[in-house]
Design an enzyme around this catalytic site. Structure first.
Site, short mmCIF file in Angstrom:
data_model
loop_
_atom_site.label_atom_id
_atom_site.label_comp_id
_atom_site.label_asym_id
_atom_site.label_seq_id
_atom_site.Cartn_x
_atom_site.Cartn_y
_atom_site.Cartn_z
N HIS A 238 34.75 50.29 39.05
CA HIS A 238 34.24 51.63 40.00
C HIS A 238 33.12 52.43 39.38
O HIS A 238 33.18 52.13 37.97
CB HIS A 238 35.56 52.61 40.16
CG HIS A 238 36.18 53.07 38.85
ND1 HIS A 238 35.54 54.19 38.21
CD2 HIS A 238 37.02 52.48 38.17
CE1 HIS A 238 36.23 54.19 37.21
NE2 HIS A 238 37.32 53.44 37.20
N ASN A 239 32.29 52.92 40.22
CA ASN A 239 31.29 53.75 39.53
C ASN A 239 30.20 53.07 38.71
O ASN A 239 29.23 53.63 38.16
CB ASN A 239 31.71 54.95 38.63
CG ASN A 239 32.47 55.93 39.60
OD1 ASN A 239 33.50 55.96 39.71
ND2 ASN A 239 31.80 56.77 40.16
#
Length: 349
Positions: A238-239
């Site tokens: 994620h991210n």
């Protein structure tokens, strides 16, 4: 589908040499090709094995002496790649245009012109699909997904809610875009899930391999930059902000919140720890573990990953550890004997 060699020369814009114009019905590797097939030659080691080649023609550099008919060019491998596209199966054979009656399409979805939707597909509310995009069997597009034009999503791929794909994106079977990021915090009764409310953005010309996953952001977005290619069985956390025109080989993983520059290459089974930054042009050797930031242009290797030349020296020393350990043990024994002899002498005095 067959072509004469002269037809291939015309289509590819290459120069043809040789005394015959063979009919070419396929392409294969240098030592696997047989009559009716074409191959390419760009390695010096293979030039000494020309007598083993059974191909009807070759793609080769202008300086290579050949008795076979040939197409001449400066980059045989690149021209062979172009030629392979001419022998690839027609996409209409694999993913025929039209919406299969066995697909579910939400009434609010907007489908572009000339698209293909295979059997068992599920297209959710307010999904937008661009012109000429093709979906294989059992593709799932959840609510509010946007997909650009000329994309190809093979069977069994999933794009979760609100994620966005640019133009000419390719997802191979089993790829999952927008699965929840791995986010939890400790609570009195164990790990508590942190809602993952961000999205994934795949920019133009991205290709994701079979059974690879790109996790949605906790907040904001996980981004894969234009032209980046990700192999099979990879994980992007994620991210992550993954730059353009990079490559990630099979079984590699990038932990959450990393920044990966442009033109980065990760070898097979490489890993990147969370919150790391890899500058533009970084190369990570296979099976390496990146636990520190890597400046632009550097090549790293090892566990933990270090600068390539240092890493190679460390590996050379590692191979000598048994011999070095034996030498140290011998020196310790001799030193102990010497010290013991000196002590005995003092006692006699």
């Amino acid at each position: 589908m067959t072509f004469t060699l002269s037809e291939l020369a015309e289509r590819l814009g290459l120069t043809m040499t040789g005394d015959s114009d063979p009919v070419i019905a396929g392409a294969a590797g240098f030592l696997e090709a047989g009559p009716g097939e074409i191959s390419f030659l760009d390695q010096g080691a293979l030039r000494e094995r020309l007598d083993e080649c059974r191909a009807s023609a070759l793609i080769a550099g202008p300086e290579v002496p050949l008795t076979l008919p040939a197409l001449r060019c400066g980059n045989p491998r690149a021209e062979f790649a172009r030629l392979l596209a001419m022998f690839a199966p027609e996409i209409d054979r694999i993913l025929p245009p039209g919406v299969h009656p066995g697909a579910h399409v939400d009434p609010t979805a907007r489908l572009g012109d000339g698209i293909a939707v295979g059997p068992g597909c599920s297209i959710g509310p307010d999904v937008v699909i661009g012109d000429r995009t093709r979906l294989g069997a059992n593709v799932v597009l959840e609510a509010d997904v946007t997909i650009g034009s000329d994309c190809c999503l093979y069977h069994g791929t999933t794009v979760r809610e609100r994620c966005r794909l640019g133009d000419r994106v390719i997802l191979h079977p089993g790829a999952v875009i927008g699965s929840d990021g791995f986010g939890y915090h400790p609570g009195p009764e164990g790990l508590v899930k942190i809602p993952q409310i961000g999205i994934v953005v795949l920019e133009d010309d991205v290709e994701i391999g079979a059974n690879s996953c790109v996790d949605r952001a906790t907040t904001g977005r996980t981004r894969i930059g234009a032209g980046t290619k990700i192999d099979n069985l990879c994980q992007v956390g994620h991210n992550v902000d993954f730059g353009s025109h990079s490559a990630m080989s099979a079984l590699s993983g990038i932990s959450g919140s990393c920044t990966i520059g442009t033109g980065v290459v990760l070898g097979g089974q490489a890993g990147v720890a969370d919150h790391r930054t890899l500058g533009d042009g970084v190369k990570v050797a296979a099976k390496s573990a990146v636990i520190r930031d890597v400046p632009a242009g550097q090549t790293v290797i090892g566990f933990p990953a270090v600068e390539f030349r240092r890493g190679m020296r460390l590996m050379a020393h590692y191979q000598r550890l048994p011999e070095l350990a034996a030498r140290v043990a011998l020196l310790e024994s001799r030193l102990k004997t010497t010290l013991a002899g000196g002590t005995e002498g003092k006692e006699e005095d």
